[in-house]
Design an enzyme around this catalytic site. Structure first.
Site, PDB file in Angstrom:
ATOM      1  CD  GLU A 194      -3.092   0.751   2.254  1.00 51.85           C
ATOM      2  OE1 GLU A 194      -3.459   1.724   2.922  1.00 51.85           O
ATOM      3  OE2 GLU A 194      -3.530  -0.400   2.412  1.00 51.85           O
ATOM      4  CG  ASP A 236      -1.923   4.487   2.565  1.00 52.18           C
ATOM      5  OD1 ASP A 236      -2.431   3.918   1.587  1.00 52.18           O
ATOM      6  OD2 ASP A 236      -1.822   3.964   3.688  1.00 52.18           O
ATOM      7  CD  GLU A 287      -4.164   7.260   5.259  1.00 51.01           C
ATOM      8  OE1 GLU A 287      -4.910   6.267   5.311  1.00 51.01           O
ATOM      9  OE2 GLU A 287      -3.278   7.493   6.113  1.00 51.01           O
ATOM     10  CD  GLN A 334      -1.043   9.313   8.655  1.00 49.14           C
ATOM     11  OE1 GLN A 334      -0.936   9.769   9.793  1.00 49.14           O
ATOM     12  NE2 GLN A 334      -1.786   8.261   8.394  1.00 49.14           N
ATOM     13  CG  ASN A 380       1.750   4.645   6.455  1.00 43.40           C
ATOM     14  OD1 ASN A 380       2.895   4.216   6.519  1.00 43.40           O
ATOM     15  ND2 ASN A 380       0.811   4.278   7.306  1.00 43.40           N
ATOM     16  N   GLY A 401       3.835   0.933  10.672  1.00 40.53           N
ATOM     17  CA  GLY A 401       3.434   2.087   9.884  1.00 40.53           C
ATOM     18  C   GLY A 401       4.611   3.007   9.652  1.00 40.53           C
ATOM     19  NE  ARG A 402       9.079   0.937   6.559  1.00 37.30           N
ATOM     20  CZ  ARG A 402       8.823  -0.318   6.934  1.00 37.30           C
ATOM     21  NH1 ARG A 402       7.585  -0.777   6.893  1.00 37.30           N
ATOM     22  NH2 ARG A 402       9.800  -1.110   7.354  1.00 37.30           N
ATOM     23  CD  GLU A 403       2.001   5.614  10.655  1.00 33.32           C
ATOM     24  OE1 GLU A 403       3.178   5.482  11.066  1.00 33.32           O
ATOM     25  OE2 GLU A 403       1.057   4.898  11.038  1.00 33.32           O
ATOM     26  CD1 TRP A 445      -8.228   5.922  12.265  1.00 32.82           C
ATOM     27  CD2 TRP A 445      -6.525   7.209  11.657  1.00 32.82           C
ATOM     28  NE1 TRP A 445      -8.243   5.989  10.893  1.00 32.82           N
ATOM     29  CE2 TRP A 445      -7.197   6.772  10.486  1.00 32.82           C
ATOM     30  CE3 TRP A 445      -5.409   8.033  11.521  1.00 32.82           C
ATOM     31  CZ2 TRP A 445      -6.792   7.144   9.204  1.00 32.82           C
ATOM     32  CZ3 TRP A 445      -5.001   8.398  10.230  1.00 32.82           C
ATOM     33  CH2 TRP A 445      -5.690   7.950   9.093  1.00 32.82           C
ATOM     34  NE  ARG A 493       4.471   3.644  15.139  1.00 30.78           N
ATOM     35  CZ  ARG A 493       4.118   4.014  13.914  1.00 30.78           C
ATOM     36  NH1 ARG A 493       4.393   5.257  13.511  1.00 30.78           N
ATOM     37  NH2 ARG A 493       3.524   3.185  13.099  1.00 30.78           N
TER      38      ARG A 493
END
Length: 312
Positions: free
Chosen positions: A123, A125, A127, A140, A142, A152-154, A218, A303
């Site tokens: 995926e 993204d 966003e 955002q 990702n 997640g690689r946000e 979220w 995180r």
């Protein structure tokens, strides 16, 4: 005289506050000049290039099928999915976001293959996350590869313009060399393919999606501000869609594809403009990341006890 002094003082304070507001809003920055990659490729008619994904009653096509208005109301969101799957390419949409209070609303332009690789899906993204303040949206970006949804690689950015006033271009370069996220042709993030850890790089054919949906759990301050349907419907307008690259042939191997003939002289897979960023683009990306990025997973030591390998 005292009244006049009070008025002068009040006016001064008002100007100071307005200046502070303007200086704090990143949208008032003037971005560097860059090559407009979106000028290289033809627009795809939405009614020919896409099918309804969900929320059909909330999808309205206008301008002879070249513009799609996607709505979110209390009953449902809505979305489109490309009729073809692509194995690398250049993908872009001009999006105008809902105005007004938009907390919890998510508008997304993304690539995914979860429908054919449910346990090992990739995926990419873009966003756009609604905010608790009027018209103050967050971008955002990702990536996921091979089902790595737990990592997640946000990266999150403020925008340097009001995204609700007119359409702005949000684009993705995805090829064997790197994945690049661009806003109005300004690169904001590059994710290189690294042979040392290829499993973290999206590498299977994907469809293109355009959606609007309820991300109350979220999207805005970690779910602190849910969607307020008092302000519904929330309508995102998609136009100037571009999808150029390898169209995947499902009867062949995963890597088999065919290029659409005669659509562009530029090659988003191996063309010089797409294999690596130019010096001009690198300067622009540095500008965007210094001034506009406020979160990167690579700097989130709370995180990740051990940062993902590409962060080192």
């Amino acid at each position: 005289m005292a009244f006049l002094q009070e008025r002068i003082l009040f006016s001064g304070l008002l100007i100071f506050c307005m200046t502070a507001v303007v200086s704090s809003r990143n949208r008032y920055y003037s971005p560097p000049s860059v090559t407009h990659l979106t000028d290289y490729f033809p627009h795809v008619s939405i009614d020919r290039g896409f099918s309804n994904f969900f929320g059909g009653s909330n999808i309205q096509l206008t301008s002879n099928g070249s513009v799609a208005n996607l709505a979110l109301d209390k009953s449902a969101g809505s979305g489109l999915v490309s009729k073809n799957k692509y194995y690398y390419g250049f993908f872009s949409a001009a999006i105008k976001l809902p105005s007004g209070l938009s907390s919890g609303v998510v508008v997304a332009f993304y690539l995914s293959n979860a429908d054919i690789f449910p346990h090992t899906h990739d995926e990419i993204d873009i966003e756009l996350l609604g905010h608790d303040k009027r018209n103050d949206w967050v971008l955002q970006t990702n990536l996921y590869a091979n089902g790595s949804v737990g990592t997640g690689r946000e990266e999150k950015f403020y925008l340097w313009f009001d995204p609700t006033e007119q359409h702005h271009q949000y684009s993705i370069i995805w090829n064997n060399h790197h994945t690049v996220f661009l806003v109005d042709n300004i690169p904001v993030r590059e994710f290189p393919r690294n042979n040392a850890f290829p499993s973290v790089y999206p590498s299977k054919p994907m469809s293109i999606y355009a959606t609007i949906w309820d991300g109350s759990q979220w999207a805005t301050h970690g779910g602190k501000y849910p969607v307020n349907y008092k302000y519904a419907p929330f309508v995102a307008s998609f136009a100037d869609m571009e999808m150029s690259g390898c169209i995947w042939n499902p009867k062949g191997s995963v890597s088999s594809c065919s290029k659409a003939a005669g659509v562009s002289s530029s090659d988003p897979l191996e063309g010089q403009e797409f294999v690596r960023l130019s010096e001009q683009q690198m300067v622009a990306m540095d500008w965007a990341r210094r001034k506009l990025m406020f979160y990167s997973y690579c700097k989130d030591s709370s995180r990740f006890k051990i940062l993902p390998p590409e962060c080192k």
